[in-house]
Design a protein around this motif. Structure first.
Motif, PDB file in Angstrom:
ATOM      1  N   THR A 140       0.797  -1.420   0.017  1.00  0.00           N
ATOM      2  CA  THR A 140      -0.045  -0.116   0.051  1.00  0.00           C
ATOM      3  C   THR A 140       0.802   1.241  -0.130  1.00  0.00           C
ATOM      4  OG1 THR A 140      -1.785  -1.089   1.329  1.00  0.00           O
ATOM      5  CG2 THR A 140      -1.755   1.170   1.401  1.00  0.00           C
ATOM      6  N   ALA A 141       0.640   2.278  -0.790  1.00  0.00           N
ATOM      7  CA  ALA A 141       1.310   3.444  -0.793  1.00  0.00           C
ATOM      8  C   ALA A 141       0.837   4.596   0.372  1.00  0.00           C
ATOM      9  CB  ALA A 141       1.134   4.115  -2.120  1.00  0.00           C
ATOM     10  N   ASP A 142       1.897   5.323   0.560  1.00  0.00           N
ATOM     11  CA  ASP A 142       1.059   6.217   1.619  1.00  0.00           C
ATOM     12  C   ASP A 142       1.335   7.518   1.371  1.00  0.00           C
ATOM     13  OD1 ASP A 142       3.725   6.847   2.827  1.00  0.00           O
ATOM     14  OD2 ASP A 142       3.541   5.009   4.066  1.00  0.00           O
ATOM     15  N   VAL A 143       1.171   8.683   1.950  1.00  0.00           N
ATOM     16  CA  VAL A 143       1.387   9.769   1.251  1.00  0.00           C
ATOM     17  C   VAL A 143       2.897  10.251   1.152  1.00  0.00           C
ATOM     18  CG1 VAL A 143       1.268  11.219   3.445  1.00  0.00           C
ATOM     19  CG2 VAL A 143       0.436  12.294   1.420  1.00  0.00           C
ATOM     20  N   GLY A 144       3.583   9.804   2.209  1.00  0.00           N
ATOM     21  CA  GLY A 144       5.179   9.889   1.757  1.00  0.00           C
ATOM     22  C   GLY A 144       5.578   9.469   0.868  1.00  0.00           C
ATOM     23  N   ASP A 145       4.970   8.577  -0.017  1.00  0.00           N
ATOM     24  CA  ASP A 145       5.623   7.834  -1.285  1.00  0.00           C
ATOM     25  C   ASP A 145       5.224   8.859  -2.371  1.00  0.00           C
ATOM     26  OD1 ASP A 145       6.325   5.042  -0.501  1.00  0.00           O
ATOM     27  OD2 ASP A 145       4.211   4.730  -0.371  1.00  0.00           O
ATOM     28  N   LEU A 146       4.581   9.787  -2.093  1.00  0.00           N
ATOM     29  CA  LEU A 146       4.167  10.857  -3.180  1.00  0.00           C
ATOM     30  C   LEU A 146       5.020  11.464  -4.313  1.00  0.00           C
ATOM     31  CD1 LEU A 146       0.642  12.766  -2.604  1.00  0.00           C
ATOM     32  CD2 LEU A 146       1.256  11.349  -4.507  1.00  0.00           C
ATOM     33  N   PRO A 147       6.134  11.690  -3.526  1.00  0.00           N
ATOM     34  CA  PRO A 147       7.305  12.360  -4.340  1.00  0.00           C
ATOM     35  C   PRO A 147       7.901  11.588  -5.115  1.00  0.00           C
ATOM     36  CG  PRO A 147       7.429  13.351  -1.972  1.00  0.00           C
ATOM     37  CD  PRO A 147       6.232  12.293  -1.993  1.00  0.00           C
ATOM     38  N   ALA A 148       8.178  10.437  -4.647  1.00  0.00           N
ATOM     39  CA  ALA A 148       8.842   9.238  -5.798  1.00  0.00           C
ATOM     40  C   ALA A 148       7.693   8.856  -6.691  1.00  0.00           C
ATOM     41  CB  ALA A 148       9.367   8.243  -4.809  1.00  0.00           C
ATOM     42  N   LEU A 149       6.521   8.722  -6.435  1.00  0.00           N
ATOM     43  CA  LEU A 149       5.520   8.362  -7.589  1.00  0.00           C
ATOM     44  C   LEU A 149       5.344   9.583  -8.511  1.00  0.00           C
ATOM     45  CD1 LEU A 149       2.631   6.851  -5.347  1.00  0.00           C
ATOM     46  CD2 LEU A 149       4.813   5.748  -6.005  1.00  0.00           C
ATOM     47  N   VAL A 150       5.566  10.604  -8.025  1.00  0.00           N
ATOM     48  CA  VAL A 150       5.542  11.864  -8.967  1.00  0.00           C
ATOM     49  C   VAL A 150       6.696  11.982  -9.915  1.00  0.00           C
ATOM     50  CG1 VAL A 150       5.659  14.554  -9.408  1.00  0.00           C
ATOM     51  CG2 VAL A 150       4.016  13.367  -7.668  1.00  0.00           C
ATOM     52  N   ARG A 151       8.032  11.505  -9.500  1.00  0.00           N
ATOM     53  CA  ARG A 151       9.111  11.282 -10.499  1.00  0.00           C
ATOM     54  C   ARG A 151       8.906  10.163 -11.124  1.00  0.00           C
ATOM     55  NH1 ARG A 151      11.583  12.724  -5.447  1.00  0.00           N
ATOM     56  NH2 ARG A 151      11.872  10.561  -4.909  1.00  0.00           N
ATOM     57  N   LEU A 152       8.472   9.098 -10.649  1.00  0.00           N
ATOM     58  CA  LEU A 152       8.205   7.984 -11.836  1.00  0.00           C
ATOM     59  C   LEU A 152       7.349   8.046 -12.815  1.00  0.00           C
ATOM     60  CD1 LEU A 152       8.820   4.719 -12.465  1.00  0.00           C
ATOM     61  CD2 LEU A 152       6.687   4.274 -10.791  1.00  0.00           C
ATOM     62  N   ASP A 153       6.151   8.781 -12.283  1.00  0.00           N
ATOM     63  CA  ASP A 153       5.081   9.327 -13.324  1.00  0.00           C
ATOM     64  C   ASP A 153       5.631  10.350 -14.242  1.00  0.00           C
ATOM     65  OD1 ASP A 153       1.848   9.272 -13.536  1.00  0.00           O
ATOM     66  OD2 ASP A 153       2.632  11.305 -13.661  1.00  0.00           O
ATOM     67  N   ALA A 154       6.454  11.094 -13.908  1.00  0.00           N
ATOM     68  CA  ALA A 154       7.135  12.180 -14.881  1.00  0.00           C
ATOM     69  C   ALA A 154       8.015  11.537 -15.801  1.00  0.00           C
ATOM     70  CB  ALA A 154       7.921  13.266 -14.024  1.00  0.00           C
ATOM     71  N   THR A 155       8.640  10.372 -15.177  1.00  0.00           N
ATOM     72  CA  THR A 155       9.574   9.775 -16.147  1.00  0.00           C
ATOM     73  C   THR A 155       8.805   9.047 -17.268  1.00  0.00           C
ATOM     74  OG1 THR A 155      11.062   9.184 -14.485  1.00  0.00           O
ATOM     75  CG2 THR A 155      11.320   8.005 -16.524  1.00  0.00           C
ATOM     76  N   ALA A 156       7.468   8.548 -16.952  1.00  0.00           N
ATOM     77  CA  ALA A 156       6.641   7.688 -17.962  1.00  0.00           C
ATOM     78  C   ALA A 156       6.048   8.865 -18.913  1.00  0.00           C
ATOM     79  CB  ALA A 156       5.556   7.120 -17.439  1.00  0.00           C
ATOM     80  N   LEU A 157       5.408   9.805 -18.517  1.00  0.00           N
ATOM     81  CA  LEU A 157       4.878  11.082 -19.233  1.00  0.00           C
ATOM     82  C   LEU A 157       5.636  12.132 -19.988  1.00  0.00           C
ATOM     83  CD1 LEU A 157       2.012   9.912 -17.709  1.00  0.00           C
ATOM     84  CD2 LEU A 157       1.503  12.520 -17.655  1.00  0.00           C
ATOM     85  N   GLY A 158       6.890  12.109 -19.253  1.00  0.00           N
ATOM     86  CA  GLY A 158       7.822  13.445 -19.942  1.00  0.00           C
ATOM     87  C   GLY A 158       7.271  14.574 -19.316  1.00  0.00           C
ATOM     88  N   ALA A 159       6.549  14.646 -18.143  1.00  0.00           N
ATOM     89  CA  ALA A 159       6.271  15.773 -17.983  1.00  0.00           C
ATOM     90  C   ALA A 159       5.840  15.634 -16.391  1.00  0.00           C
ATOM     91  CB  ALA A 159       4.920  16.377 -18.588  1.00  0.00           C
ATOM     92  N   SER A 160       5.846  16.382 -15.445  1.00  0.00           N
ATOM     93  CA  SER A 160       5.496  16.231 -14.105  1.00  0.00           C
ATOM     94  C   SER A 160       4.116  16.791 -13.586  1.00  0.00           C
ATOM     95  CB  SER A 160       6.513  17.081 -13.237  1.00  0.00           C
ATOM     96  OG  SER A 160       6.287  16.663 -11.905  1.00  0.00           O
ATOM     97  N   ARG A 161       3.368  16.073 -12.941  1.00  0.00           N
ATOM     98  CA  ARG A 161       1.816  16.351 -12.680  1.00  0.00           C
ATOM     99  C   ARG A 161       1.680  16.080 -11.111  1.00  0.00           C
ATOM    100  NH1 ARG A 161      -1.923  11.841 -15.638  1.00  0.00           N
ATOM    101  NH2 ARG A 161      -0.549   9.987 -15.033  1.00  0.00           N
TER     102      ARG A 161
END
Ligand SMILES: CC(C)(COP(=O)(O)OP(=O)(O)OC[C@H]1O[C@@H](n2cnc3c(N)ncnc32)[C@H](O)[C@@H]1OP(=O)(O)O)[C@@H](O)C(=O)NCCC(=O)NCCS
Length: 276
Positions: A140-161
């Motif tokens: 389970t992800a918790d709120v402390g994971d968000l910065p790392a998830l945002v970085r992974l997501d940004a690598t996938a999308l090519g843009a940070s959200r």
């Protein structure tokens, strides 16, 4: 009403009218998805003199590299008069992003093609109530994971959200992560849609990680769900079919401008068709 009618930006107060327009086109009234668009993106509308909305389109900017267009709806009584065509062009005029990305229904695709969009892939919607025995292989992800998830997501999308992910995380009924030695290899979320749970986004470096996340999310949901799976992801499609999910409508993934930035194939399913 003429096509030249004024297009104006809508606000949160217009949510009920957006939902009414969606119902007019037999779209599920996805309150959560519209709220996200109204809060984080921009939704443009054309007023009907009777006080309802005649048409909408959304634009979500993820910085200079990427923008997503969606929520293109024209009320039935105004259909076939060029309103949709005009709105697509107006949405494109309102972004300077290098890549404009969208998912198109069969009804929308010709309008987008005419505006210069080209197909780069496709999704099929699967729905059902899968039985998923076994134990989770993700956590389970918790709120402390968000910065790392945002970085992974940004690598996938090519843009940070970060705003989109924070908002989705706050409403997600389940959020899961697969850890790797140097950070997350994948994450997935599920949220309550109008008719069933929605699985998405799921971002993962490979299909094995993606399949783990989808299975674990589905097990946690434990009820009816839907997920839009890319044609380029045969393992997930096989998983869906083995678990009794039924294939429904297909959408085309289209872009205008540069090819999608980032590692787009890591996006195993989008958050919503209008957000990417
Ligand atoms: C798809 C949708 C937005 C189209 O809206 P619309 O306003 O009816 O679309 P338009 O009138 O611009 O274009 C429809 C047709 O009318 C034609 N048309 C008629 N008068 C026109 C005019 N004055 N100017 C331009 N096109 C005109 C278009 O060429 C087009 O022809 P085609 O069917 O051969 O492609 C609308 O059907 C809808 O809301 N559908 C349900 C939701 C949906 O699927 N949305 C798309 C999401 S990707």
């Amino acid at each position: 009403m003429t096509v030249a009618a004024e297009v104006r930006e809508l606000g949160i107060g217009d949510l009920p009218r957006c939902l009414a327009l969606a119902r007019d086109r037999d779209w599920a009234a996805e309150t959560r998805a519209w709220l996200l668009l109204l809060e984080i993106g921009r939704v443009y509308g054309i007023e009907d003199p009777d006080g309802s909305l005649a048409a909408t389109v959304s634009v979500v900017e993820y910085g200079p590299a990427l923008a997503a267009v969606g929520a293109l709806l024209v009320a039935r009584r105004h259909a076939g008069r060029g309103v949709g065509t005009a709105l697509v062009r107006s949405a494109v005029d309102r972004t300077t992003a290098a890549t404009v990305w969208l998912t198109a229904t069969p009804a929308g695709a010709p309008l987008y093609r005419a505006a210069g969009f080209r197909p780069v892939g496709g999704y099929v919607r699967y729905s059902g109530t899968p039985e998923v025995p076994g134990r989770p292989a993700s956590r389970t992800a918790d709120v402390g994971d968000l910065p790392a998830l945002v970085r992974l997501d940004a690598t996938a999308l090519g843009a940070s959200r970060p705003a989109v992910l924070a908002n989705l995380f706050s409403v997600a009924t389940v959020a899961r992560v697969v850890d790797g030695p140097d950070g997350p290899l994948g994450y997935g979320m599920s949220w309550r849609g109008a008719r069933s749970h929605v699985l998405g986004p799921v971002v993962a470096v490979d299909e094995r990680v993606a399949a783990t996340l989808v299975a674990d999310l589905a097990r946690d949901v434990g009820g009816p769900l839907r997920i839009d799976l890319p044609a380029s992801g045969p393992a997930l499609v096989t998983w869906a079919e083995r678990h009794g999910l039924t294939a429904g409508p297909a959408t085309a993934e289209m872009v205008l401008g540069a090819d999608p930035p980032g590692a787009r194939r890591w996006v195993r399913t989008f958050a919503t068709g209008a957000l990417g």
